[in-house]
Design an enzyme around this catalytic site. Structure first.
Site, PDB file in Angstrom:
ATOM      1  N   SER A  13       0.839  -1.207   0.000  1.00 38.48           N
ATOM      2  CA  SER A  13       0.000   0.000   0.000  1.00 38.48           C
ATOM      3  C   SER A  13       0.874   1.257   0.000  1.00 38.48           C
ATOM      4  O   SER A  13       0.488   2.275  -0.578  1.00 38.48           O
ATOM      5  CB  SER A  13      -0.988  -0.010   1.165  1.00 38.48           C
ATOM      6  OG  SER A  13      -0.333   0.175   2.390  1.00 38.48           O
ATOM      7  N   ASN A  14       2.042   1.199   0.631  1.00 37.86           N
ATOM      8  CA  ASN A  14       2.956   2.347   0.561  1.00 37.86           C
ATOM      9  C   ASN A  14       3.514   2.522  -0.848  1.00 37.86           C
ATOM     10  O   ASN A  14       3.702   3.648  -1.320  1.00 37.86           O
ATOM     11  CB  ASN A  14       4.093   2.191   1.566  1.00 37.86           C
ATOM     12  CG  ASN A  14       3.693   2.663   2.955  1.00 37.86           C
ATOM     13  OD1 ASN A  14       3.499   3.852   3.187  1.00 37.86           O
ATOM     14  ND2 ASN A  14       3.543   1.720   3.875  1.00 37.86           N
ATOM     15  N   LYS A  90      13.429  -7.676   4.857  1.00 32.57           N
ATOM     16  CA  LYS A  90      14.749  -8.293   5.040  1.00 32.57           C
ATOM     17  C   LYS A  90      15.766  -7.198   5.313  1.00 32.57           C
ATOM     18  O   LYS A  90      15.588  -6.062   4.873  1.00 32.57           O
ATOM     19  CB  LYS A  90      15.157  -9.018   3.751  1.00 32.57           C
ATOM     20  CG  LYS A  90      14.322 -10.215   3.430  1.00 32.57           C
ATOM     21  CD  LYS A  90      15.026 -11.030   2.332  1.00 32.57           C
ATOM     22  CE  LYS A  90      14.274 -12.290   2.018  1.00 32.57           C
ATOM     23  NZ  LYS A  90      13.396 -12.205   0.882  1.00 32.57           N
ATOM     24  N   ILE A  92      19.052  -5.164   4.670  1.00 33.61           N
ATOM     25  CA  ILE A  92      19.827  -4.850   3.461  1.00 33.61           C
ATOM     26  C   ILE A  92      21.302  -5.151   3.736  1.00 33.61           C
ATOM     27  O   ILE A  92      21.857  -4.670   4.748  1.00 33.61           O
ATOM     28  CB  ILE A  92      19.651  -3.358   3.069  1.00 33.61           C
ATOM     29  CG1 ILE A  92      18.171  -3.031   2.848  1.00 33.61           C
ATOM     30  CG2 ILE A  92      20.463  -3.019   1.817  1.00 33.61           C
ATOM     31  CD1 ILE A  92      17.494  -3.820   1.750  1.00 33.61           C
ATOM     32  N   ASN A 106      13.799   3.950   4.551  1.00 35.57           N
ATOM     33  CA  ASN A 106      12.855   2.934   5.006  1.00 35.57           C
ATOM     34  C   ASN A 106      11.709   3.618   5.739  1.00 35.57           C
ATOM     35  O   ASN A 106      11.914   4.626   6.408  1.00 35.57           O
ATOM     36  CB  ASN A 106      13.572   1.981   5.976  1.00 35.57           C
ATOM     37  CG  ASN A 106      12.656   0.919   6.557  1.00 35.57           C
ATOM     38  OD1 ASN A 106      11.872   0.287   5.822  1.00 35.57           O
ATOM     39  ND2 ASN A 106      12.728   0.708   7.855  1.00 35.57           N
ATOM     40  N   HIS A 108       8.901   2.931   8.731  1.00 34.34           N
ATOM     41  CA  HIS A 108       8.665   2.005   9.847  1.00 34.34           C
ATOM     42  C   HIS A 108       7.455   2.503  10.636  1.00 34.34           C
ATOM     43  O   HIS A 108       7.322   3.704  10.884  1.00 34.34           O
ATOM     44  CB  HIS A 108       9.908   1.946  10.734  1.00 34.34           C
ATOM     45  CG  HIS A 108       9.799   0.918  11.815  1.00 34.34           C
ATOM     46  ND1 HIS A 108      10.016  -0.426  11.573  1.00 34.34           N
ATOM     47  CD2 HIS A 108       9.463   1.026  13.114  1.00 34.34           C
ATOM     48  CE1 HIS A 108       9.825  -1.093  12.708  1.00 34.34           C
ATOM     49  NE2 HIS A 108       9.492  -0.233  13.647  1.00 34.34           N
ATOM     50  N   GLU A 178       1.428   7.005   7.057  1.00 32.64           N
ATOM     51  CA  GLU A 178       2.573   6.547   6.263  1.00 32.64           C
ATOM     52  C   GLU A 178       2.393   6.941   4.803  1.00 32.64           C
ATOM     53  O   GLU A 178       3.329   7.381   4.139  1.00 32.64           O
ATOM     54  CB  GLU A 178       2.726   5.021   6.352  1.00 32.64           C
ATOM     55  CG  GLU A 178       3.119   4.510   7.722  1.00 32.64           C
ATOM     56  CD  GLU A 178       3.331   2.998   7.731  1.00 32.64           C
ATOM     57  OE1 GLU A 178       3.946   2.465   6.786  1.00 32.64           O
ATOM     58  OE2 GLU A 178       2.873   2.336   8.682  1.00 32.64           O
TER      59      GLU A 178
HETATM   60  C1  GAR Z   1       3.988  -0.691   6.765  1.00 38.33           C
HETATM   61  O1  GAR Z   1       3.255  -0.416   7.927  1.00 38.33           O
HETATM   62  C2  GAR Z   1       5.459  -0.424   6.989  1.00 38.33           C
HETATM   63  O2  GAR Z   1       5.704   0.689   7.816  1.00 38.33           O
HETATM   64  C3  GAR Z   1       5.882  -1.685   7.661  1.00 38.33           C
HETATM   65  O3  GAR Z   1       5.220  -2.698   6.958  1.00 38.33           O
HETATM   66  C4  GAR Z   1       3.981  -2.195   6.460  1.00 38.33           C
HETATM   67  C5  GAR Z   1       3.909  -2.472   4.970  1.00 38.33           C
HETATM   68  O4  GAR Z   1       2.648  -2.162   4.493  1.00 38.33           O
HETATM   69  N1  GAR Z   1       7.316  -1.852   7.627  1.00 38.33           N
HETATM   70  C6  GAR Z   1       8.001  -2.467   8.586  1.00 38.33           C
HETATM   71  O5  GAR Z   1       7.486  -2.972   9.562  1.00 38.33           O
HETATM   72  C7  GAR Z   1       9.505  -2.497   8.338  1.00 38.33           C
HETATM   73  N2  GAR Z   1      10.203  -2.933   9.502  1.00 38.33           N
HETATM   74  P1  GAR Z   1       2.391  -2.067   2.922  1.00 38.33           P
HETATM   75  O6  GAR Z   1       2.983  -3.335   2.296  1.00 38.33           O
HETATM   76  O7  GAR Z   1       0.900  -2.020   2.790  1.00 38.33           O
HETATM   77  O8  GAR Z   1       3.060  -0.816   2.410  1.00 38.33           O
END
Ligand code: GAR
EC number: 2.1.2.2
Length: 195
Positions: A13-14, A90, A92, A106, A108, A178
Site C-alpha cells: 500500500s505504501n 529483510k 539490506i 525505510n 517504519h 505513512e
Molecule cells: C507498513 O506499515 C510499513 O511501515 C511496515 O510494513 C507495512 C507495509 O505495508 N514496515 C516495517 O514494519 C519495516 N520494519 P504495505 O505493504 O501495505 O506498504
C-alpha cells in the site's frame, strides 16, 4: 528525472501511495524504474504490473552470498538515485548500504527509536505499543544504515493512541499517515530546492 527503485515484501500500500503521488504530481521529477519483490506472489507485484512497472523477485532458495549478489545486480540494472523500502522485511546487506550511502530510505510503523529492530515489524509493533500503554505512536522515515531501523531519522508523524484501539485499528490509522509521509519525504529528497 530521477530513478526510484522500491522494495516491498507484502501488500504494497505504501508502494501504491508512491505510484499515486507521482501520477498526481505530489512527487516531482521521478520515475519508478522497478520493484524488487522480497518474495513471489505478493500483492505489491500485482500493483506494479497494473502500473506497468517492471518487477524483479528475490529467489529465497539462493544461499546468502548469492542472494546479496542477486539483489546488487537487480539494483544496478535500474541505476537508482533513491531506493525505498516500503514494507521490505529483510535486512539490506552492508555492502549495498555502503554502495548507496544515504540513498536508501525505510518507512517504519513506530516512533523510532521505539519499537525498532529485528522483532518489530507489521502488527507486532502496534501490539507492543498497546501493551506498553503508550499515549501515542506514529511512523518514521529514516536512512538505512548497517543497523536495522537505526539509521538517521528524516521525518516522523505522531498518531494518538485511543483507549479502545486494537492493533488493527491503530495500524490502520498509522498506515494512513505513512501514505502521506513517505511521498512527502521522497519528494523532498529528490527536489531539495523546491517548496
Ligand atoms: C507498513 O506499515 C510499513 O511501515 C511496515 O510494513 C507495512 C507495509 O505495508 N514496515 C516495517 O514494519 C519495516 N520494519 P504495505 O505493504 O501495505 O506498504
Amino acid at each position: 528525472m530521477k530513478n526510484i527503485v522500491v522494495m516491498a515484501s507484502g501488500s504494497g500500500s505504501n508502494f501504491q501511495a508512491i505510484i499515486d503521488a507521482i501520477q498526481s504530481g505530489r512527487i516531482k521529477q521521478a520515475n519508478i524504474a522497478g520493484l524488487v519483490a522480497g518474495k513471489a506472489g505478493i500483492r505489491a507485484a500485482e500493483r506494479a504490473q497494473s502500473a506497468g512497472i517492471p518487477v524483479k523477485t528475490m529467489d529465497p532458495s539462493l544461499p546468502h552470498k548469492k542472494s546479496e549478489n542477486q539483489l546488487e545486480e537487480y539494483l544496478e540494472s535500474w541505476e537508482p538515485d533513491l531506493i525505498i523500502l516500503a514494507g521490505f522485511m529483510k535486512k539490506i546487506p552492508d555492502k549495498i548500504v555502503r554502495k548507496y550511502h544515504n540513498r536508501i530510505i525505510n518507512i517504519h510503523p513506530s516512533l523510532l527509536p521505539k519499537y525498532g529492530g529485528k522483532g518489530f515489524y507489521g502488527s507486532r509493533v502496534h501490539s507492543a505499543v498497546l501493551e506498553a500503554g503508550d499515549p501515542e505512536s506514529g511512523c518514521t522515515v529514516h536512512f538505512v544504515n548497517e543497523q536495522y531501523d537505526r539509521g538517521d531519522i528524516i521525518s516522523q508523524v505522531r498518531v494518538p493512541v485511543k483507549p479502545d484501539d486494537t492493533a488493527e485499528t491503530l495500524s490502520k490509522r498509522v498506515l494512513e499517515k505513512e501514505h502521506q509521509l513517505l511521498p512527502e519525504v521522497i519528494n523532498q529528497l529528490l527536489n531539495p530546492n523546491s517548496n
